[in-house]
Design a protein around this motif. Sequence first.
Motif, PDB file in Angstrom:
ATOM      1  N   PHE A  63       0.817  -1.004  -0.056  1.00  0.00           N
ATOM      2  CA  PHE A  63       0.186   0.054  -0.131  1.00  0.00           C
ATOM      3  C   PHE A  63       0.713   1.303  -0.046  1.00  0.00           C
ATOM      4  N   VAL A  64       0.251   2.091  -0.251  1.00  0.00           N
ATOM      5  CA  VAL A  64       0.851   3.537  -0.979  1.00  0.00           C
ATOM      6  C   VAL A  64       0.356   5.147  -0.160  1.00  0.00           C
ATOM      7  N   VAL A  65       1.383   5.678   0.215  1.00  0.00           N
ATOM      8  CA  VAL A  65       0.343   6.658   1.020  1.00  0.00           C
ATOM      9  C   VAL A  65       1.343   7.901   0.304  1.00  0.00           C
ATOM     10  N   SER A  66       0.059   8.593  -0.467  1.00  0.00           N
ATOM     11  CA  SER A  66       1.084  10.742  -0.978  1.00  0.00           C
ATOM     12  C   SER A  66       0.422  11.217  -0.272  1.00  0.00           C
ATOM     13  N   GLY A  70       4.157  15.654  -3.147  1.00  0.00           N
ATOM     14  CA  GLY A  70       4.584  15.156  -3.974  1.00  0.00           C
ATOM     15  C   GLY A  70       5.280  13.945  -3.095  1.00  0.00           C
ATOM     16  N   ALA A  71       5.156  13.972  -1.798  1.00  0.00           N
ATOM     17  CA  ALA A  71       6.558  12.986  -1.323  1.00  0.00           C
ATOM     18  C   ALA A  71       5.431  11.327  -1.295  1.00  0.00           C
ATOM     19  N   MET A  72       5.852   9.982  -1.157  1.00  0.00           N
ATOM     20  CA  MET A  72       5.356   9.307  -1.353  1.00  0.00           C
ATOM     21  C   MET A  72       5.650   8.162  -0.522  1.00  0.00           C
ATOM     22  N   SER A  73       5.087   7.575   0.519  1.00  0.00           N
ATOM     23  CA  SER A  73       5.782   6.204   0.887  1.00  0.00           C
ATOM     24  C   SER A  73       4.699   4.927   0.844  1.00  0.00           C
ATOM     25  N   SER A  74       5.571   3.794   1.310  1.00  0.00           N
ATOM     26  CA  SER A  74       4.978   2.607   0.640  1.00  0.00           C
ATOM     27  C   SER A  74       5.100   1.359   1.514  1.00  0.00           C
ATOM     28  N   ALA A  75       4.198   0.508   2.102  1.00  0.00           N
ATOM     29  CA  ALA A  75       4.657   0.103   2.688  1.00  0.00           C
ATOM     30  C   ALA A  75       4.493  -1.448   1.982  1.00  0.00           C
ATOM     31  N   ARG A  76       5.079  -2.524   2.916  1.00  0.00           N
ATOM     32  CA  ARG A  76       4.573  -4.133   2.563  1.00  0.00           C
ATOM     33  C   ARG A  76       3.649  -4.887   3.400  1.00  0.00           C
ATOM     34  N   ILE A  77       2.997  -5.408   3.068  1.00  0.00           N
ATOM     35  CA  ILE A  77       1.483  -6.104   4.653  1.00  0.00           C
ATOM     36  C   ILE A  77       1.729  -7.335   4.114  1.00  0.00           C
TER      37      ILE A  77
END
Length: 342
Positions: A63-66, A70-77
């Motif tokens: 899942f991705v957080v925007s 313009g910054a973006m973070s992501s994580a695997r769950i």
Amino acid sequence: MLRRAAVLWCASGVLGLAGAQGVGAFGGGSAPDRMAGPPERSVAEWLVRLQQASRIPSYVGTFVVSSSSGAMSSARIWHVCEGNLQLERVEALSGAPRSTYRRNELVVTFMPEARIVRTERRVAGGMFPNLLNPGGNFSTADHYSAREMGRDRVAGFDADVVLLSPRDDLRFGYRIWSEKRTGLVVKTQTLDAAGRVLEQAAFSELQLDAPVRAAKPQLAMPSTDGYRVEKPERVRTSAADEGWTLKAPVAGFQPQNCYRRPVSPSASMVQWIFSDGLATVSLFMEPFDAQRHGHEGVSAMGATHTLTRRLTDPAGAWWITAVGEVPPRTLRAFVDGLERKN
């Protein structure tokens, strides 16, 4: 959506969600298709569907957080549910390395760069993709209305789209994409009063009903050898026992929990948590310290607002911090009503 400022020591998530201006800013594609179907669900029916979806047997996804900047973070769950046992692992894919493992309410976070492991007990609700706060007899339908927006596709899955609109100016609205078969939340947006998107989180890739046998090795917690293990020193208490009260309730918000933890050898901080079933507000009260506490005011990061204020009474001075994914006026209502009882 519905996630956390770092100051929430007992509810901090792996990723903080940031804001955006409009659906198009996230590449959301075309608007949901409006298709004829069965009668619309009520708010209560939608909330039950979304809550039950958190107990689907297994899924794996990214899942991705925007953010509006313009910054973006992501994580695997990785998530597995077997009866009453829920196992979960969230691996940060951006920023500082961090792995969080959950076994029901027990949460263990590994921070390899600092060689620190933090263990705590945390209520599972209210964290993406499980949006709801468990417990409490919330009158959510009195404060939100539900309108079905049609269907859309997210990460290759058909999803029903619902708009939960606030009935007053004390809370934000939510647009939620719920996977059609399971109800799992696959995308969510937090909306201000003008309908602008403040925060968004969404699965970019998702495997539902992932083989449990294949997922379980990813859920095995590594050894803590070589790590410093930290356990937050918080004690469950009550606001009344700590000398605090609200002169008047804030509509729709119910007290959930209250904790105390030390901030110095001679002082402690109290966290008083409120929820309306969707949005959460935390009040932090501690003795005022001119060296640590700066200017009073309001700040924002996406939908999360923070209000700080100095409160003085005959017994001394206090520093109040109110944090929540609510409009600033809601935080002011809490802080204005906060009163010290000696």
